[in-house]
Each structure stands twice: as C-alpha cells, then as structure tokens.
Design an enzyme around this catalytic site. Structure first.
Site, short mmCIF file in Angstrom:
data_model
loop_
_atom_site.label_atom_id
_atom_site.label_comp_id
_atom_site.label_asym_id
_atom_site.label_seq_id
_atom_site.Cartn_x
_atom_site.Cartn_y
_atom_site.Cartn_z
N SER A 5 0.77 -1.33 -0.05
CA SER A 5 0.13 -0.09 -0.07
C SER A 5 0.70 1.47 0.11
O SER A 5 0.35 2.45 0.09
CB SER A 5 -0.92 0.12 1.07
OG SER A 5 -1.68 -0.97 1.30
N THR A 49 -0.61 1.86 4.53
CA THR A 49 -0.69 3.08 4.41
C THR A 49 -0.19 3.60 5.59
O THR A 49 -0.66 3.43 6.73
CB THR A 49 -1.89 3.89 3.87
OG1 THR A 49 -2.27 3.27 2.89
CG2 THR A 49 -1.91 5.40 4.09
N THR A 55 1.33 6.79 0.81
CA THR A 55 0.62 5.76 0.47
C THR A 55 0.53 5.74 -1.07
O THR A 55 0.93 6.51 -1.74
CB THR A 55 -0.77 6.05 1.03
OG1 THR A 55 -1.65 4.86 0.53
CG2 THR A 55 -1.26 7.11 -0.11
N ARG A 94 -7.09 9.68 -9.37
CA ARG A 94 -7.52 9.69 -8.10
C ARG A 94 -6.36 9.97 -6.98
O ARG A 94 -5.53 9.48 -7.11
CB ARG A 94 -8.25 8.45 -7.62
CG ARG A 94 -9.01 8.26 -6.33
CD ARG A 94 -8.15 8.06 -5.24
NE ARG A 94 -8.67 7.89 -4.17
CZ ARG A 94 -8.32 7.24 -2.86
NH1 ARG A 94 -6.73 7.10 -2.84
NH2 ARG A 94 -8.99 7.47 -1.66
N VAL A 95 -6.81 10.80 -6.12
CA VAL A 95 -6.05 11.44 -5.29
C VAL A 95 -6.65 11.21 -3.92
O VAL A 95 -7.89 11.49 -3.80
CB VAL A 95 -5.39 13.02 -5.25
CG1 VAL A 95 -4.68 13.38 -4.03
CG2 VAL A 95 -4.48 13.17 -6.40
N GLY A 96 -6.04 10.83 -3.11
CA GLY A 96 -6.75 10.43 -1.66
C GLY A 96 -6.51 11.46 -0.56
O GLY A 96 -6.27 12.79 -1.01
N ASP A 97 -6.80 11.19 0.76
CA ASP A 97 -6.38 11.98 1.89
C ASP A 97 -5.09 12.14 2.16
O ASP A 97 -4.75 13.35 2.81
CB ASP A 97 -7.31 11.62 3.04
CG ASP A 97 -6.84 10.34 3.47
OD1 ASP A 97 -6.53 9.35 2.60
OD2 ASP A 97 -6.29 10.07 4.61
N THR A 103 -5.85 6.78 8.27
CA THR A 103 -5.98 5.70 7.12
C THR A 103 -6.98 5.29 6.84
O THR A 103 -8.05 5.64 7.82
CB THR A 103 -4.90 4.65 7.82
OG1 THR A 103 -4.61 3.87 6.51
CG2 THR A 103 -5.31 3.83 9.02
N GLY A 104 -7.26 4.60 5.88
CA GLY A 104 -8.53 4.31 5.45
C GLY A 104 -9.10 4.78 4.20
O GLY A 104 -8.14 5.46 3.33
N GLY A 120 -9.99 7.31 1.89
CA GLY A 120 -9.67 8.83 1.92
C GLY A 120 -10.58 9.65 1.57
O GLY A 120 -10.47 10.97 2.20
N1 ASP Z 1 -6.17 6.67 2.82
C1 ASP Z 1 -5.59 6.10 1.76
C2 ASP Z 1 -6.13 6.66 0.59
O1 ASP Z 1 -7.63 6.84 0.52
C3 ASP Z 1 -5.66 4.80 1.64
C4 ASP Z 1 -5.68 3.89 3.02
O2 ASP Z 1 -5.10 4.38 3.98
O3 ASP Z 1 -5.79 2.83 3.01
O4 ASP Z 1 -5.42 6.89 -0.65
#
Ligand code: ASP
Length: 327
Positions: A86, A188, A206, A216-219, A239-240, A242
């Site tokens: 990840s 992550t 991550t 795509r861009v996450g948090d 985490t998780g 985003g």
């Molecule tokens: N937070 C990360 C994202 O959404 C992914 C993750 O933490 O699993 O890109």
C-alpha cells in the site's frame, strides 16, 4: 534494549499507560498549550504494524536528530519495502496498471510539503520534503511533481512489481472496484514523532486505494486530511477510505478537538463519529491516531482491525485500536 509488546487500546488502558495529565472530555481548555516539562521524551506513533518504520524513526531521534528527520526516515522504510502493498515500491496500481503515489510532510513550524499522483519515484515523502524546503509551494502533482523530483536528483524507477502486476491482471478479469476493509498488509503509513527538544513533525505516504481510477488522489497528501501537526497542541494521522477523511478534513479536526480539551482518544473518536453521522460508513474503514505534546496518544476507527505502533521510553508496542463497529 527495546521490545515489542501488544496491548489493548481502549480509553482506560490509554490513561493507564500514559499516567496523569490527560485532558478530560469535560474540561474546556481552549487553546491549551501543553508544557514540554510534562513530556515523556522522544516518541513515535504510526499507523498499522509498522514496527520497522518506528524503529528507524526511533534511532534517528536517539541520535539527537529532529522529529522531521525521524518521520521522513521512518516512512521511507515501507516506501522501499517490496512486501508493503500500500506504499511506494510494490504498491498496488490503479485500474490501468499505474502505481501512483501520494505523500505529505509537516514540521513543527507549520511548514509543509506534499506530492500527489506522483509516478516512478520510490520515495515520495522525500520529494514532499523537497517541495517544502526548496519551493514556495505546498503541493506538486503528477507530471510536474515527477519533473521536480528528477530535477532534485531522484531516479526514475519501475514501481510495479511482478506480484502487483500479476494481481492486477487477475483483477482485470472481473474489474470489480471494491475497496477491502483492513486489507492484509494494509500499510498506508501515517507517522507522528516528538524529538528531544519536544518538537513534533508528521508524515504520511501511500499508493492509495488499489485499482482506483487513474488520477484519483486520496486524503494522504492533503494537509489537514491525511495528516496535520500543530506544535502547540499535537498531531493526527488518518488511514482508510480517503474520500471519507477528505469530506471531513479529519486530521485537522482531531487536532482542533485536542485544542478544545479532548484527549487524543476522544478527539479521534469524535472525528470518526462525524463520519458515522454524516456519511455511509458501514462498508468502509477509517482510522485516526493522535499524539499530543505531552506524548499522550490515542486512536479510534470505524471498523475493528485497525492497529498502530507506539514507541516511547524505549518500548515499541503494537496496539489494537478501539472501534465504533465491534465485529
Ligand atoms: N487513505 C488512503 C487513501 O485513501 C488509503 C489507505 O489508508 O488505505 O488513499
């Protein structure tokens, strides 16, 4: 010698582990600055079972270096780890087979740098630090971030490993986009550290959600979403999923709740409950960790299964984080 232990991470055990000095939920300590005399010394907190990363950050701190150096060194470990699926090298690709990376870093002065949708560079966290230190900007994205990285001496590398490529080929047969909660080797990494001067920095890096849409861009690279540090108060990482964190600017929220007097655990819980209250949460995971200036830590998640590494007083502990849903 340092050791790794494992223990529960419920509210009570947090208080037991950190002793007195927790700021209670009922207290209204607005704009509270926690004095460094309460400090428990150098500290590292990171998401998931990132014990190698914590140990790398720990030895940087033990050598008297800054929290900023520690978090960068710490998260570079999973970035380079081929087994970590990840983060960085070995990370799962998007649905078109591209490994695209997001990372951010923040120091005790509030300086920050970030890269998103970065390809071909193994250590996005170090590029993010260069953005912070060498440019007037905070975020660089995509091709611009890549060209900047090359100009700073980073090398182009193929980050798609054979294992990730094979899995992606298998995934394409059904092409079903369905994020998996607490996916195995879900690493992550968000990391917070306190150095011997009592200063805090944070980092987050991550490869994002596996098989995401291209672009795509996450948090994780967004300051205040995936990570935030205010050296007067403390820091938080997420985490998780985003998208859920972005909608609620979770890490900033956690730090602001600590400023208003919440303990790290209560602040994380409140931020999780905002998601539970306002978003579809049943099928996603979001976990927050927080560390305050006194070295007190806490965490909370939507789903069971989130854990973290906490290093303090020469002990490295793997800790289960409490959650809203218990099954
Ligand atoms: N937070 C990360 C994202 O959404 C992914 C993750 O933490 O699993 O890109």
């Amino acid at each position: 010698m340092s050791k790794i232990t494992r223990r529960n991470f419920l509210g009570k055990s947090v208080q037991a582990s950190v002793g007195v000095g927790l700021i209670g939920v009922g207290q209204t300590a607005c704009s509270q600055t926690i004095s460094s005399t309460e400090s428990k010394g150098i500290t590292v907190l990171s998401t998931w079972n990132n014990h190698k990363a914590n140990k790398a950050a720990w030895s940087v701190l033990q050598n008297g270096k800054s929290a900023l150096d520690a978090v960068e060194a710490g998260v570079r470990v999973p970035e380079a780890d081929i087994e970590d699926r990840s983060v960085g090298y070995g990370g799962r690709p998007d649905r078109d087979g591209n490994v695209t990376l997001d990372a951010c870093i923040m120091d005790e002065k509030g300086n920050c740098g970030s890269v998103c949708f970065l390809q071909h560079i193994k250590h996005p966290i170090s590029v993010a630090r260069k953005v912070m230190e060498e440019t007037p900007h905070v975020i660089l994205a995509g091709e611009g971030a890549y060209q900047f990285a090359l100009s700073q001496g980073f090398k182009k590398e193929n980050l798609l490993t054979e294992k990730s490529r094979q899995e992606w080929e298998e995934w394409k047969v059904k092409s079903k986009y369905q994020p998996i909660i607490n996916i195995e080797q879900h690493d992550t990494i968000g990391m917070l550290a306190i150095d011997q001067n009592g200063n805090m920095s944070g980092a987050c890096t991550t490869s994002g959600l596996a098989y995401k849409l291209q672009g795509r861009v996450g948090d994780s690279p967004i300051i205040g979403a995936g990570m935030f540090v205010d050296n007067e108060i403390g820091g938080a990482v997420a985490t998780g999923m985003g998208e859920a964190v972005l909608r609620s600017l979770g890490s900033f929220l956690v730090v602001e709740l600590m400023r208003q007097g919440r303990s790290p655990m209560e602040a994380c819980k409140e931020a999780v409950m905002r998601i539970v209250k306002k978003q579809k949460y049943q099928d996603i995971q979001v976990g927050y960790l927080a560390l305050n200036k006194a070295g007190e830590y806490g965490g909370f998640a939507i789903q069971k299964g989130f854990n973290c590494m906490f290093s303090q007083q020469n002990e490295h502990q793997l800790i289960d984080v409490d959650s809203h849903l218990k099954k």
